[in-house]
Enzyme design. Sequence first.
Site, PDB file in Angstrom:
ATOM      1  N   TYR A   1       2.900  85.976 -22.191  1.00 22.69           N
ATOM      2  CA  TYR A   1       3.328  84.662 -22.656  1.00 22.69           C
ATOM      3  C   TYR A   1       4.233  84.002 -21.618  1.00 22.69           C
ATOM      4  CZ  TYR A   1       1.764  85.794 -27.445  1.00 22.69           C
ATOM      5  OH  TYR A   1       1.035  86.110 -28.551  1.00 22.69           O
TER       6      TYR A   1
ATOM      7  N   HIS B   1      -5.276  79.722 -27.892  1.00 21.06           N
ATOM      8  CA  HIS B   1      -4.715  78.894 -28.968  1.00 21.06           C
ATOM      9  C   HIS B   1      -4.240  77.557 -28.394  1.00 21.06           C
ATOM     10  CE1 HIS B   1      -4.864  81.745 -32.367  1.00 21.06           C
ATOM     11  NE2 HIS B   1      -4.830  82.643 -31.396  1.00 21.06           N
TER      12      HIS B   1
END
Length: 324
Positions: A316, A48
């Site tokens: 993440y 993304h």
Amino acid sequence: MRLTLRPSLLCAALLLGVPAQAEDPLAVRIVNEMNAIFGTHPGFRATHAKGAVYDGSFTPAPDAARLSRAPQFQAPLPLLVRFSDGSGNPMIPDGAPAARPHGMALRFVTPDGQPNDIVANALDDFPVGNGEDFLAFLHAVANSRPGMASPTPLERFLASHPAAQRVVQTPKPAPRSFATQPYFGVNAFWMVGADGTRRAFRYAIEPVAGRDVLEASAAAAAPPDYLFAELDQRLAAGPAMFTLVAQMAAEGDPTHDATLRWPADRPRVALGTISIRARRADSDAQQRALNFDPTNVVEGIALSDDPLLPLRREAYGVSIARRQ
């Protein structure tokens, strides 16, 4: 019949990644593999990568405060919203199959500044329910190439994993607009009410404008940044609106496996209205700084026993450390 992985599914799958060196922590192997597939793009997310940050607001529905004591359900709050393409390549055209699934991430700006996020994308399903199967799935993808004799590693994996086969075979058309695309949080969470009552749920974000998609030929011919340009033009005429929805589980519905759908007749409760006003002038700087993480929850929202949630948090963390 030969089964091939759609590029859009590959982008969704790379949410977590595949193993590189067995001695490395899983989160490190995850991000290493993302970088190996998409290339290393300093300052950008491992997946993304292409996106923009917008200002908005959230207005809770009356029923939301009854279900959860989280601050966003007690009073209106400002929002930071990021729309994105699914690939780890920040230069990917918006209409490319590998740009799907597109993403929508929300951060409620709470008075105490505590991170309070929702991370969703256009897939309403997930191919596997745990990290081990996810790694095996992606290993099969990485080792299945055009022209390879059947059955390919991917075909063998899908034959024994019907949920993954279902996701692979689901059509994934390009949206006409970020504002005409529904988004889903595939992991389960718990809502905790003021009286301590707990209800399991999953998020969905529904466009008020309705769902609208492009034909494949139109998506292929679209300008490379058509989704971001369209949204800027749309916002110049007024806010883009979404409804935040919770699909509520019944007693006994599983919360530990993102592949297990709850029955369609489970109640869907409108939690409130998302209003997106404009792209932030400092969008690029915000993208580098922000780490939207579904495990960033506040009092009134609790993590479920879904094993993908802690795995996402760890991956993440590795990704943002490298990005910054």
